[in-house]
Design a protein around this motif. Structure first.
Motif, PDB file in Angstrom:
ATOM      1  N   ILE A 120       0.865  -1.180   0.000  1.00 33.10           N
ATOM      2  CA  ILE A 120       0.000   0.000   0.000  1.00 33.10           C
ATOM      3  C   ILE A 120       0.898   1.225   0.000  1.00 33.10           C
ATOM      4  N   ARG A 121       0.750   2.045  -1.028  1.00 43.04           N
ATOM      5  CA  ARG A 121       1.580   3.242  -1.191  1.00 43.04           C
ATOM      6  C   ARG A 121       0.657   4.469  -1.310  1.00 43.04           C
ATOM      7  N   TRP A 122      -0.002   4.752  -0.211  1.00 40.74           N
ATOM      8  CA  TRP A 122      -0.997   5.827  -0.160  1.00 40.74           C
ATOM      9  C   TRP A 122      -0.301   7.180  -0.290  1.00 40.74           C
ATOM     10  N   PRO A 123      -0.777   8.040  -1.197  1.00 38.91           N
ATOM     11  CA  PRO A 123      -0.135   9.349  -1.375  1.00 38.91           C
ATOM     12  C   PRO A 123      -0.140  10.164  -0.089  1.00 38.91           C
ATOM     13  N   GLY A 124       1.039  10.667   0.265  1.00 41.14           N
ATOM     14  CA  GLY A 124       1.192  11.421   1.491  1.00 41.14           C
ATOM     15  C   GLY A 124       1.582  10.571   2.683  1.00 41.14           C
ATOM     16  N   TYR A 125       1.487   9.245   2.518  1.00 45.18           N
ATOM     17  CA  TYR A 125       1.840   8.330   3.605  1.00 45.18           C
ATOM     18  C   TYR A 125       2.911   7.339   3.149  1.00 45.18           C
ATOM     19  N   GLU A 126       3.734   7.744   2.211  1.00 40.64           N
ATOM     20  CA  GLU A 126       4.780   6.853   1.729  1.00 40.64           C
ATOM     21  C   GLU A 126       5.748   6.459   2.853  1.00 40.64           C
ATOM     22  N   HIS A 127       5.829   7.301   3.881  1.00 41.51           N
ATOM     23  CA  HIS A 127       6.689   6.987   5.022  1.00 41.51           C
ATOM     24  C   HIS A 127       6.080   5.910   5.920  1.00 41.51           C
ATOM     25  N   THR A 128       4.793   5.637   5.739  1.00 38.95           N
ATOM     26  CA  THR A 128       4.118   4.587   6.499  1.00 38.95           C
ATOM     27  C   THR A 128       4.135   3.316   5.661  1.00 38.95           C
ATOM     28  N   GLU A 129       5.225   2.599   5.740  1.00 36.34           N
ATOM     29  CA  GLU A 129       5.418   1.439   4.869  1.00 36.34           C
ATOM     30  C   GLU A 129       4.422   0.332   5.207  1.00 36.34           C
ATOM     31  N   ALA A 157      -8.100  -1.863   5.812  1.00 38.64           N
ATOM     32  CA  ALA A 157      -8.714  -1.464   7.078  1.00 38.64           C
ATOM     33  C   ALA A 157      -7.643  -1.266   8.144  1.00 38.64           C
ATOM     34  N   ARG A 158      -6.702  -2.197   8.209  1.00 39.20           N
ATOM     35  CA  ARG A 158      -5.622  -2.087   9.198  1.00 39.20           C
ATOM     36  C   ARG A 158      -4.672  -0.943   8.879  1.00 39.20           C
ATOM     37  N   PHE A 159      -4.430  -0.733   7.583  1.00 41.65           N
ATOM     38  CA  PHE A 159      -3.574   0.383   7.197  1.00 41.65           C
ATOM     39  C   PHE A 159      -4.208   1.708   7.611  1.00 41.65           C
ATOM     40  N   CYS A 160      -5.501   1.845   7.386  1.00 41.07           N
ATOM     41  CA  CYS A 160      -6.183   3.091   7.753  1.00 41.07           C
ATOM     42  C   CYS A 160      -6.125   3.327   9.259  1.00 41.07           C
ATOM     43  N   GLU A 161      -6.250   2.257  10.043  1.00 42.16           N
ATOM     44  CA  GLU A 161      -6.148   2.386  11.492  1.00 42.16           C
ATOM     45  C   GLU A 161      -4.771   2.915  11.892  1.00 42.16           C
ATOM     46  N   LYS A 162      -3.748   2.421  11.229  1.00 46.17           N
ATOM     47  CA  LYS A 162      -2.383   2.857  11.531  1.00 46.17           C
ATOM     48  C   LYS A 162      -2.123   4.269  11.011  1.00 46.17           C
ATOM     49  N   ALA A 163      -2.554   4.541   9.779  1.00 47.36           N
ATOM     50  CA  ALA A 163      -2.222   5.808   9.133  1.00 47.36           C
ATOM     51  C   ALA A 163      -2.897   7.004   9.778  1.00 47.36           C
ATOM     52  N   GLN A 164      -4.077   6.816  10.379  1.00 47.04           N
ATOM     53  CA  GLN A 164      -4.753   7.965  10.980  1.00 47.04           C
ATOM     54  C   GLN A 164      -4.018   8.497  12.205  1.00 47.04           C
ATOM     55  N   MET A 165      -3.027   7.732  12.677  1.00 48.36           N
ATOM     56  CA  MET A 165      -2.186   8.201  13.785  1.00 48.36           C
ATOM     57  C   MET A 165      -0.925   8.904  13.270  1.00 48.36           C
ATOM     58  N   ARG A 167       1.158  11.675  10.584  1.00 50.21           N
ATOM     59  CA  ARG A 167       0.991  12.991   9.975  1.00 50.21           C
ATOM     60  C   ARG A 167       1.226  12.862   8.470  1.00 50.21           C
ATOM     61  N   PRO A 168       0.218  13.134   7.623  1.00 49.00           N
ATOM     62  CA  PRO A 168       0.392  12.978   6.175  1.00 49.00           C
ATOM     63  C   PRO A 168       1.236  14.093   5.584  1.00 49.00           C
ATOM     64  N   GLN A 169       1.925  13.768   4.485  1.00 45.48           N
ATOM     65  CA  GLN A 169       2.705  14.767   3.764  1.00 45.48           C
ATOM     66  C   GLN A 169       1.865  15.464   2.697  1.00 45.48           C
ATOM     67  N   SER A 170       0.660  14.925   2.436  1.00 44.92           N
ATOM     68  CA  SER A 170      -0.248  15.529   1.463  1.00 44.92           C
ATOM     69  C   SER A 170      -1.644  15.594   2.084  1.00 44.92           C
ATOM     70  N   PRO A 171      -2.156  16.782   2.368  1.00 42.09           N
ATOM     71  CA  PRO A 171      -3.456  16.894   3.049  1.00 42.09           C
ATOM     72  C   PRO A 171      -4.635  16.428   2.200  1.00 42.09           C
ATOM     73  N   HIS A 172      -4.484  16.408   0.885  1.00 47.03           N
ATOM     74  CA  HIS A 172      -5.614  16.051   0.018  1.00 47.03           C
ATOM     75  C   HIS A 172      -6.094  14.622   0.260  1.00 47.03           C
ATOM     76  N   TRP A 173      -5.163  13.719   0.533  1.00 44.49           N
ATOM     77  CA  TRP A 173      -5.508  12.307   0.732  1.00 44.49           C
ATOM     78  C   TRP A 173      -5.407  11.908   2.206  1.00 44.49           C
ATOM     79  N   ARG A 174      -5.610  12.853   3.086  1.00 48.46           N
ATOM     80  CA  ARG A 174      -5.482  12.591   4.520  1.00 48.46           C
ATOM     81  C   ARG A 174      -6.489  11.546   4.986  1.00 48.46           C
TER      82      ARG A 174
END
Length: 206
Positions: A120-129, A157-165, A167-174
């Motif tokens: 999963i390579r969500w834009p703005g969350y590339e640091h969240t491998e 679902a699990r990625f979203c749980e982790k990523a919401q904690m 800080r995104p680098q792109s606010p559009h896909w927060r």
């Protein structure tokens, strides 16, 4: 005008067309192309394709052929995707009624393949491998389209749980409160950018 689709009783829409490409070969596979979604506020998630490090790729080369994308659709709605929330709350029988080709053994033609890795390579969350294995040979045989879709949805679902904690680098896909939630995600397909690495083609209902 409402654009709600009843997943248990979808009807065939006369304008149901798409420019999505499923072209692929042993040496090349295309990343997902733009689709024409019937729901106006549905947008494709702009993920970057997974590629291994240049040094590793140059020394090892490609050992296995790439595969054509595996699509996931509500019956009667080609190339429109399947809501991930439905994949998490519906049982096997319900999904067989709702999903096109739900029982198809989508990777049965690759007997050497026992598991894949979903990236999963969500834009703005590339640091969240996020890279997790999915077993594609089960006790019942090669994995079905519906079971594979459920495994992908669970990863998101699990990625979203982790990523919401994070800080995104792109606010559009927060992701998270006030941004994009798991309930808005639609699984369009699963495609194979490299070796055993796979990525989900995902859309978001804004």
């Amino acid at each position: 005008m409402s654009h709600y689709v009843n997943p248990l009783h979808p009807s065939v829409h006369a304008g149901n067309t798409s420019s999505y490409s499923t072209l692929g070969s042993a040496n090349h596979v295309s990343s997902p192309a733009a689709s024409t979604f019937l729901i106006p506020n549905r947008r494709r998630l702009a993920q970057t394709p997974y590629t291994p490090s240049g040094k590793w790729k140059s020394t090892s080369g490609r050992m296995q052929p790439l595969h054509n994308p595996i699509t996931f659709d509500l019956k009667g709605y080609s190339k429109q995707g399947f809501p991930m929330q439905e994949l998490c709350v519906r049982g096997e029988y319900a999904l067989e009624q709702m999903m096109q080709g739900a029982t198809d053994q989508v990777l049965a033609h690759t007997p050497y393949l026992r598991k894949i890795t979903i990236h999963i390579r969500w834009p703005g969350y590339e640091h969240t491998e996020w890279a997790r294995p999915i077993e594609v040979v089960t006790s019942r045989g090669p994995i079905s389209r519906a079971t594979l879709a459920q495994a992908i949805a669970l990863n998101f679902a699990r990625f979203c749980e982790k990523a919401q904690m994070e800080r995104p680098q792109s606010p559009h896909w927060r992701i998270g409160h006030g941004g994009i939630t798991f309930e808005r995600l639609v699984l369009v397909s699963l495609w194979n950018p490299f070796e055993d690495a796979w990525q989900a083609d995902v859309a978001v209902d804004f």
